[in-house]
Every structure is written in C-alpha cells, then in structure tokens.
Design an enzyme around this catalytic site. Structure first.
Site, PDB file in Angstrom:
ATOM      1  CG  HIS A  47      98.323  59.157 -32.357  1.00  0.00           C
ATOM      2  ND1 HIS A  47      98.887  58.365 -31.377  1.00  0.00           N
ATOM      3  CD2 HIS A  47      98.358  58.429 -33.497  1.00  0.00           C
ATOM      4  CE1 HIS A  47      99.255  57.214 -31.911  1.00  0.00           C
ATOM      5  NE2 HIS A  47      98.937  57.208 -33.200  1.00  0.00           N
TER       6      HIS A  47
ATOM      7  CG  HIS B 281      91.436  53.780 -34.138  1.00  0.00           C
ATOM      8  ND1 HIS B 281      91.707  53.678 -35.475  1.00  0.00           N
ATOM      9  CD2 HIS B 281      92.525  53.286 -33.489  1.00  0.00           C
ATOM     10  CE1 HIS B 281      92.914  53.146 -35.633  1.00  0.00           C
ATOM     11  NE2 HIS B 281      93.436  52.906 -34.440  1.00  0.00           N
TER      12      HIS B 281
END
Length: 172
Positions: free
Chosen positions: A34, A115
């Site tokens: 995620h 990220h």
C-alpha cells in the site's frame, strides 16, 4: 481504535511488491502492499463517523490518482526501510495535505515521500546487502487508482478496510 488512510495499487504491482515483501518485510502478513496517505491515528466511534463524512467530501473532490513507480529506494540512514518509489504528483500531495488539515489536527511525523514498503526491520548488514542488489534492477509501473481506504487495526496487529472511498464520484 487505531486507523490509517492508504491506497492499494493494482494486483500486478501488489504481486511484484509481495515477491520481495514475503522475504524482507516484517509486516508482510499484516497488510497488503500500500501507499500510506495518513499514518496511524486514534479515533473514537463518534469521531470516526465525522471523519468518514469528511473523507467522502475529499474523495468527491479528488481526481483519479496517477501512480508512477520508478525504482527501489531506501530511507537509510534514518531507518532501514527499502521501498518502491512512487513519483510525487499534485493529486497525492493534495490528498496528503488534506489528511493533515481541517478536522485532522495531527501533524505528519515525516515529510511525505510516496512509497510502497517492501522491506523493513532489517539489520544494517541485511539492508546494505539487499538494497545493493535491488537498486540495480529496473522498475517501472504506471497506473491510475480510483479509490483510497480508511483502514483500522485489529487486535492481532493486522489491518483491514473500514470503508472505501471512490474518488471523483459522489458517495451515497
């Protein structure tokens, strides 16, 4: 209860990330790959209903979210985290900013670096060895995500979706 806000990339990107996460990420079994938009925060049942209403407004006012994943990177020396770098864009920055303003009074612990974590809780030697190998690999994914998720943490430490918010569409 602990909550967080994240978006999930496509299955293709998740499968790619998981091919590394199962070896290098101590949180592999707790949450799928995620991109965190708002880190963990505490909220009561009353507060969460207000938060959900606010998230619906934010989602309705947000365009589909472009993701461009371009390489492996690391937060070393701050911590031994290896991640897939998601190129920052205005939509991601705007969302992150909205999740730390208005009814959200807390401040982010770190600067926003989009990220997808693939390795954490690594020793210095492990980090150096693994990152040294990964940073030479070519990585490129480009896609658009049309939703973000309010997650909550279960007693066993894993995270599950509380509610999903489609962007650019009025929620019911």
């Amino acid at each position: 209860m602990k909550y967080g806000i994240a978006l999930f990339p496509s299955k293709k990107v998740q499968d790619f990330a998981n091919s590394y996460r199962k070896r290098y990420d101590s949180h592999y079994s707790l949450i799928p790959p995620h991109l965190t938009l708002k880190s963990t925060f505490e909220a009561s049942d009353e507060e969460i209903s207000t938060i959900v209403k606010e998230l619906r407004k934010i989602a309705a006012d947000t365009e589909p979210i472009p993701l461009k994943i371009t390489k492996f990177s690391s937060f070393y020396p701050v911590n031994n985290v290896i991640y897939l770098k998601v190129e920052p864009n205005e939509t991601l920055k705007k969302l992150h900013k909205q999740f730390y303003s208005g009814i959200f009074t807390d401040k982010p612990e770190y600067a926003f670096v989009p990220h997808i974590t693939i390795g954490q809780s690594l020793s210095d030697a492990e980090h150096s060895d693994i990152y040294g190998q990964l940073k030479m690999q070519k990585v490129y994914f480009e896609e658009t995500v049309d939703r973000f998720h309010l997650l909550y943490q279960l007693d066993n430490g894993s995270w599950t979706v509380y509610e999903t918010f489609l962007v650019g569409k009025e929620q019911e």
